[in-house]
Every structure is written in C-alpha cells, then in structure tokens.
Design a protein around this motif. Structure first.
Motif, PDB file in Angstrom:
ATOM      1  N   CYS A  12      40.542  30.777  33.187  1.00  0.00           N
ATOM      2  CA  CYS A  12      40.866  30.114  34.456  1.00  0.00           C
ATOM      3  C   CYS A  12      39.957  28.890  34.558  1.00  0.00           C
ATOM      4  O   CYS A  12      39.044  28.712  33.739  1.00  0.00           O
ATOM      5  CB  CYS A  12      40.604  31.068  35.612  1.00  0.00           C
ATOM      6  N   PHE A  13      40.168  28.113  35.607  1.00  0.00           N
ATOM      7  CA  PHE A  13      39.412  26.878  35.789  1.00  0.00           C
ATOM      8  C   PHE A  13      37.892  27.128  35.814  1.00  0.00           C
ATOM      9  O   PHE A  13      37.113  26.447  35.159  1.00  0.00           O
ATOM     10  CB  PHE A  13      39.913  26.224  37.094  1.00  0.00           C
ATOM     11  N   GLY A  14      37.466  28.170  36.573  1.00  0.00           N
ATOM     12  CA  GLY A  14      36.031  28.442  36.745  1.00  0.00           C
ATOM     13  C   GLY A  14      35.354  28.871  35.456  1.00  0.00           C
ATOM     14  O   GLY A  14      34.225  28.456  35.165  1.00  0.00           O
ATOM     15  N   VAL A  15      36.048  29.678  34.674  1.00  0.00           N
ATOM     16  CA  VAL A  15      35.476  30.159  33.416  1.00  0.00           C
ATOM     17  C   VAL A  15      35.411  29.011  32.396  1.00  0.00           C
ATOM     18  O   VAL A  15      34.402  28.827  31.716  1.00  0.00           O
ATOM     19  CB  VAL A  15      36.288  31.363  32.872  1.00  0.00           C
ATOM     20  N   SER A  75      29.836  31.756  36.162  1.00  0.00           N
ATOM     21  CA  SER A  75      30.845  31.525  37.201  1.00  0.00           C
ATOM     22  C   SER A  75      30.867  32.596  38.288  1.00  0.00           C
ATOM     23  O   SER A  75      31.246  32.333  39.419  1.00  0.00           O
ATOM     24  CB  SER A  75      32.238  31.408  36.569  1.00  0.00           C
ATOM     25  N   CYS A  98      31.498  29.353  40.025  1.00  0.00           N
ATOM     26  CA  CYS A  98      32.818  28.802  40.323  1.00  0.00           C
ATOM     27  C   CYS A  98      32.830  28.322  41.779  1.00  0.00           C
ATOM     28  O   CYS A  98      32.362  29.033  42.669  1.00  0.00           O
ATOM     29  CB  CYS A  98      33.879  29.871  40.111  1.00  0.00           C
ATOM     30  N   PHE A 100      35.011  28.352  43.926  1.00  0.00           N
ATOM     31  CA  PHE A 100      35.694  29.309  44.827  1.00  0.00           C
ATOM     32  C   PHE A 100      34.748  30.449  45.227  1.00  0.00           C
ATOM     33  O   PHE A 100      34.824  30.968  46.336  1.00  0.00           O
ATOM     34  CB  PHE A 100      36.955  29.882  44.154  1.00  0.00           C
ATOM     35  N   VAL A 101      33.883  30.830  44.314  1.00  0.00           N
ATOM     36  CA  VAL A 101      32.907  31.899  44.613  1.00  0.00           C
ATOM     37  C   VAL A 101      31.824  31.333  45.541  1.00  0.00           C
ATOM     38  O   VAL A 101      31.396  31.968  46.499  1.00  0.00           O
ATOM     39  CB  VAL A 101      32.278  32.448  43.302  1.00  0.00           C
ATOM     40  N   THR A 166      36.952  37.711  44.125  1.00  0.00           N
ATOM     41  CA  THR A 166      38.037  36.790  43.757  1.00  0.00           C
ATOM     42  C   THR A 166      39.081  37.430  42.837  1.00  0.00           C
ATOM     43  O   THR A 166      40.222  36.988  42.794  1.00  0.00           O
ATOM     44  CB  THR A 166      37.487  35.537  43.049  1.00  0.00           C
ATOM     45  N   CYS A 194      41.259  34.712  44.256  1.00  0.00           N
ATOM     46  CA  CYS A 194      41.552  33.426  43.635  1.00  0.00           C
ATOM     47  C   CYS A 194      43.032  33.367  43.247  1.00  0.00           C
ATOM     48  O   CYS A 194      43.575  34.338  42.722  1.00  0.00           O
ATOM     49  CB  CYS A 194      40.677  33.294  42.405  1.00  0.00           C
ATOM     50  N   ALA A 196      44.314  31.884  40.891  1.00  0.00           N
ATOM     51  CA  ALA A 196      44.479  32.019  39.437  1.00  0.00           C
ATOM     52  C   ALA A 196      44.727  33.488  39.104  1.00  0.00           C
ATOM     53  O   ALA A 196      45.557  33.819  38.253  1.00  0.00           O
ATOM     54  CB  ALA A 196      43.230  31.532  38.707  1.00  0.00           C
ATOM     55  N   THR A 197      44.013  34.368  39.804  1.00  0.00           N
ATOM     56  CA  THR A 197      44.167  35.806  39.549  1.00  0.00           C
ATOM     57  C   THR A 197      45.533  36.287  40.029  1.00  0.00           C
ATOM     58  O   THR A 197      46.236  36.999  39.314  1.00  0.00           O
ATOM     59  CB  THR A 197      43.060  36.589  40.292  1.00  0.00           C
TER      60      THR A 197
END
Ligand code: F3S
Length: 283
Positions: A12-15, A75, A98, A100-101, A166, A194, A196-197
């Motif tokens: 995903c974006f954060g990873v 992240s 991340c 979002f987190v 998330t 999230c 993404a999830t």
C-alpha cells in the motif's frame, strides 16, 4: 487455466513509502541505520535490507542503548514516548509513520486531552494499536470483538471517541460500533480503517467468490494478510496462504480452471510476479 490477479495486491502507499525511506537511508546515511521493529512483515525484504547493513531493533531497551546512527520509525507508528526517548538521547530519526496512522494519533491525543474516553477497535498486541495507545492521555479501551464490546464498562457521563486500527475488518468494526452506540449515544465514531485495506479486502472477496482456488501471498506474521486469508477462505474453500513461491504446491491445482491471486500490504511486487508467472506457466 485462467488467472486473475487482484489489482490491489501488494504494497500500500504507506508501506511503499516506508520501505523506500529505509533503502534511501541505507545508501545515504552516515553511521549505522536501524529500523525500530521489522520495517514490514516480510522476511525477504528484511533480509535484503540486512545485507545492506540495516539492523532491526526489536525492543525499547535496544533502542535506549543506542549512542549513534539513524533510526527509522516504521509505517505502524510508535507511542509518543519513543520520540521523547530518541530526542532525549539525541539520536537522529526518520519518521516513516503512515500519514493515515499519524492522523489517528492526533485524534486520540486531542480527544483524550479533552477528557473523552478513547476506544480503539483493534488487536491490542498489534504495534499500530500500541502506538495509538501511546498517544492517549488516559487509558483507552481496546476492543477486538463484539463480545468484548458488550462487556465494556462504559461510564454514562464521558463522551466516547471510537477509532480503529487501519487494517481492521470493516464489517467487524461496524458490528462493534453498533453495540457501543447502544450503550452510549454521545459518541464520536471515526472509521479510520484505511481505504487501501477495504479495497484490497473487497476485491479479494469478489475474486474469491468466482474462482476455483485462491492464493493469498504474505508474511506469516502479517495481520492484514491473515485477514485477507480469512475473507477469501469464507468465499472459497480452496484458499492457500503462502509466503513466497517456495510454499506453493501446485498438485491440488490440477483440477482447477480459474485461480485468483491476491497479496497483503507488505508483499513485494517481485514475489507476486513470481507466483503469477509460475501459476500461468505450470498450469
Ligand atoms: Fe497506511 Fe493504509 Fe498502508 S494506513 S500503511 S496506507 S494500509
């Protein structure tokens, strides 16, 4: 043999952002580079980084014993006390939490400061949840199931602020929130799952429902891959959980006509590609 690869499979974006930061630091930093905890739940990537000199610190004690180098915060994020520790020790750090987190940290920080009761819907042992907990000024409730939600001793006069890990399953989150809202009307619910999830889970379920077999690729300690496996297994009994191509035994696949593939957020593209190619070539 038809093979359907999920578009949302993999990083995903954060990873991706966190892994890129570690590779950047491994090339450009002076002194040793550390990650606080494995940067992702993927042995292949962690081993490759190790070869480039990046060490993984597993405990707070190890972190506290550092005298030099660069620490990368992964992240999942960390409790506030980790930043304080690094600042106190004057250790350089790169924050790959991340965004979002990070947003959840800010929400719980603010709401617990304003005397709200924080409820974190998630797994209490997951580092992301530990990190979120570490930004609360008061002790949060951590709820991972409807059963726990039912037993929660919620006080009448304190407003609730509900957030979620998330990577939590959306349907379970909805069920838990419903129970909490019956107990307490004054509650602020923030669905911090999230997208993404959600997208990865929804697409996996859609594919699993119409294939003969499903392959889920991801590290064995990756909670989002485990959830992906559960979701796929519900739709398709022939669901296989593998870490890399090495774990894939194609014998049971001989009678299948349509195979689906998805992968957790910490699975590198290279591994997904290898599995996909192998399935296409061998069946
Ligand atoms: Fe961030 Fe969502 Fe990935 S919260 S780490 S982009 S699953």
């Amino acid at each position: 043999m038809e093979v359907t690869l999920a578009k949302t499979a993999g990083f995903c974006f954060g990873v991706r952002r966190a892994v890129e930061k570690v590779y950047e630091q491994s090339e450009g930093s002076e002194g040793p580079v550390y990650t606080f905890g494995p940067i992702i739940h993927n042995e292949e990537v962690v081993n490759d980084l190790e070869k480039r000199g990046v060490k993984t610190l597993d405990t707070e004690e190890e972190l506290a014993s550092l005298t030099a180098g660069t620490v990368i915060i992964r992240s999942h994020g960390v409790p506030r006390r980790i930043y304080e520790l690094l600042d106190r020790k004057g250790i350089r750090y790169v924050d790959a939490t991340c965004p979002f987190v990070r947003k959840i940290h800010k929400v719980v920080e603010k709401n617990s400061r304003e005397k709200g009761q924080i409820v974190i819907v998630g797994d209490s042992r997951h580092p992301e949840v530990e990190g979120i907990k570490g930004w609360c000024h008061t002790e949060p409730f951590i709820v991972d199931s409807v059963k726990t939600a039912e037993k929660l001793p919620i006080k009448e006069d304190i407003p609730l602020c509900i957030v979620s890990q998330t990577t939590f399953n959306y349907n379970n989150f909805k069920d838990i929130v419903e129970i909490l809202k019956k107990k307490r009307y004054d509650s602020l619910v923030l669905n911090t799952i999230c997208s993404a999830t959600e997208e990865r889970q929804a697409e996996a379920a859609r594919i699993a429902a119409c294939v003969d077999a499903m392959i889920v690729i991801g590290g064995k300690h990756s909670s989002n891959t485990q959830k992906l496996f559960e979701i796929c297994n519900k739709e398709c009994k022939n669901t296989y959980y593998i870490q890399t191509l090495v774990d894939l035994d194609l014998k049971p696949f001989q009678s299948f006509r349509h195979v689906g593939i998805t992968a957790g957020a910490s699975t590198p593209n290279k591994i997904i590609e290898e599995v996909q190619k192998h399935v296409r070539n061998e069946l």
